[in-house]
Write a protein that holds these residues in place. Structure first.
Motif, PDB file in Angstrom:
ATOM      1  N   PHE A 287       0.835  -1.205   0.000  1.00  0.00           N
ATOM      2  CA  PHE A 287       0.000   0.000   0.000  1.00  0.00           C
ATOM      3  C   PHE A 287       0.871   1.256   0.000  1.00  0.00           C
ATOM      4  N   ILE A 288       1.938   1.249   0.804  1.00  0.00           N
ATOM      5  CA  ILE A 288       2.842   2.415   0.861  1.00  0.00           C
ATOM      6  C   ILE A 288       3.511   2.629  -0.496  1.00  0.00           C
ATOM      7  N   VAL A 289       4.007   1.546  -1.099  1.00  0.00           N
ATOM      8  CA  VAL A 289       4.680   1.656  -2.391  1.00  0.00           C
ATOM      9  C   VAL A 289       3.707   2.148  -3.465  1.00  0.00           C
TER      10      VAL A 289
ATOM     11  N   LEU B  24       5.723   4.218  10.576  1.00  0.00           N
ATOM     12  CA  LEU B  24       6.038   5.063   9.420  1.00  0.00           C
ATOM     13  C   LEU B  24       4.769   5.450   8.671  1.00  0.00           C
ATOM     14  N   MET B  25       3.885   4.489   8.477  1.00  0.00           N
ATOM     15  CA  MET B  25       2.673   4.748   7.721  1.00  0.00           C
ATOM     16  C   MET B  25       1.734   5.701   8.467  1.00  0.00           C
ATOM     17  N   LEU B  26       1.569   5.486   9.759  1.00  0.00           N
ATOM     18  CA  LEU B  26       0.640   6.313  10.536  1.00  0.00           C
ATOM     19  C   LEU B  26       1.188   7.712  10.792  1.00  0.00           C
TER      20      LEU B  26
ATOM     21  N   LEU C  52      -0.134   9.284   3.698  1.00  0.00           N
ATOM     22  CA  LEU C  52      -0.505   7.871   3.758  1.00  0.00           C
ATOM     23  C   LEU C  52      -1.744   7.655   4.613  1.00  0.00           C
ATOM     24  N   ARG C  53      -1.877   8.421   5.700  1.00  0.00           N
ATOM     25  CA  ARG C  53      -3.085   8.323   6.528  1.00  0.00           C
ATOM     26  C   ARG C  53      -4.326   8.710   5.730  1.00  0.00           C
ATOM     27  N   LYS C  54      -4.215   9.772   4.950  1.00  0.00           N
ATOM     28  CA  LYS C  54      -5.331  10.225   4.130  1.00  0.00           C
ATOM     29  C   LYS C  54      -5.700   9.179   3.077  1.00  0.00           C
ATOM     30  N   ALA C  55      -4.682   8.610   2.430  1.00  0.00           N
ATOM     31  CA  ALA C  55      -4.931   7.584   1.413  1.00  0.00           C
ATOM     32  C   ALA C  55      -5.541   6.326   2.030  1.00  0.00           C
ATOM     33  N   LEU C  56      -5.079   5.949   3.240  1.00  0.00           N
ATOM     34  CA  LEU C  56      -5.621   4.782   3.930  1.00  0.00           C
ATOM     35  C   LEU C  56      -7.076   5.004   4.322  1.00  0.00           C
ATOM     36  N   LYS C  57      -7.381   6.196   4.816  1.00  0.00           N
ATOM     37  CA  LYS C  57      -8.760   6.530   5.190  1.00  0.00           C
ATOM     38  C   LYS C  57      -9.670   6.475   3.974  1.00  0.00           C
TER      39      LYS C  57
END
Length: 303
Positions: free
Chosen positions: A24-26, A277-279, A284-289
């Motif tokens: 997901f990060i990549v 790192l992700m949180l 990345l938080r916005k994309a995960l949400k």
């Protein structure tokens, strides 16, 4: 149901979760990289670090399952790839910690200002340097593995216990030196950068106490959260490093009797490190949400 099978399932689930997380990060940062044709140095290093950790979990899973079979050549190849990605992870983590240190710390020494200017503009060079060092590390690892296998084959052919003892002694000394040399340098760089940054933030908090009303001040809360994140960041990376060094020796009773449980503990630190790192990344938080909301909408539509 045996405990070995339980820990085997836990390890597989942990590796799958880590690969999904790093994938997901990549994907998120890679799309941004392609769209803008550029990324900030920190996000560039983070994307490469996530890709490296994705490959670590994939090769570790294959290694652990193939180690019980007699696939020596495949095992050597996978172990070489694992050493490459593991070394790359350590160097990229050190580069990321060094970047955070020079960008956030408030030291006023001229050398620090020079480092801040230099490192902020040298992201691609840092990645290239890490890549070259890790290629050399993987070549060294491959060289040691080939010699160990040849010594073991010679022992089995001639039934010589002296050769058997020699192959184990060579493996022990060579790989302890290899791990200590190629992993300790980036780990010490990471440790120094993180401790320096934590010291700078603590000093900044002490200075703010005389000028701010108290801990409810937004700036103070941000610095306290940063310190907590750094403390967790430091603990999990140290945990992974020390367990990895012990794991390279493979002489502890716990590893001999509970190899899968040991693997779960080792890679848990790596998984939690990536989670921090992700949180800690707003992007990345916005994309995960957004991803979670999209999945929720799809489920509602299906119902």
């Amino acid at each position: 149901m045996s405990f070995t099978f339980i820990f085997m399932v836990i390890f597989c689930l942990e590796s799958l979760a880590s690969m999904l997380q790093n994938g997901f990060i990549v994907t998120t940062l890679g799309r941004e990289w392609v769209r803008c044709r550029a990324l900030p140095t920190g996000e560039m290093i983070m994307a490469c670090l996530a890709a490296s950790r994705f490959c670590i979990h994939m090769t570790a899973t294959l290694n652990n399952f193939l180690s019980s079979f007699n696939f020596s050549h495949v095992f050597i190849l996978l172990n070489t790839f694992w050493n490459f990605f593991n070394s790359l992870t350590f160097w990229l983590t050190a580069c990321l910690a060094l970047l955070y240190c020079v960008k956030i710390s408030s030291f006023s020494h001229p050398i620090f200002f020079w480092l801040k200017w230099r490192i902020s503009r040298s992201g691609s060079r840092m990645l290239l340097g890490s890549l070259i060092i890790c290629v050399l590390s993987s070549i060294s690892s491959l060289f040691g593995s080939v010699i160990t296998v040849q010594l073991t084959v010679s022992q089995s052919s001639y039934g010589n216990n002296t050769l058997d003892y020699g192959s184990h002694t060579f493996f022990f000394k060579y790989f302890i030196f290899h791990e200590a040399f190629f992993l300790s340098i980036p780990f010490l760089l990471f440790l120094l950068s993180t401790i320096s940054l934590m010291y700078s933030l603590c000093r900044h908090l002490r200075q703010m106490k005389g000028h701010r009303p108290g801990p409810q001040d937004p700036s103070t809360q941000v610095h306290i959260m940063a310190l907590k994140s750094l403390a967790c960041f430091l603990i999990f990376h140290m945990l992974y490093y020390f367990l990895l060094i012990i794991n390279s020796v493979k002489t502890t009773r716990f590893y001999i009797h509970w190899p899968w449980a040991w693997e779960v503990i080792v890679y848990a630190g790596l998984f939690l490190h990536s989670t921090i790192l992700m949180l800690n990344s707003p992007k990345l938080r916005k994309a995960l949400k957004k991803k979670i909301q999209d999945i929720g909408h799809r489920q509602v539509i299906r119902l």
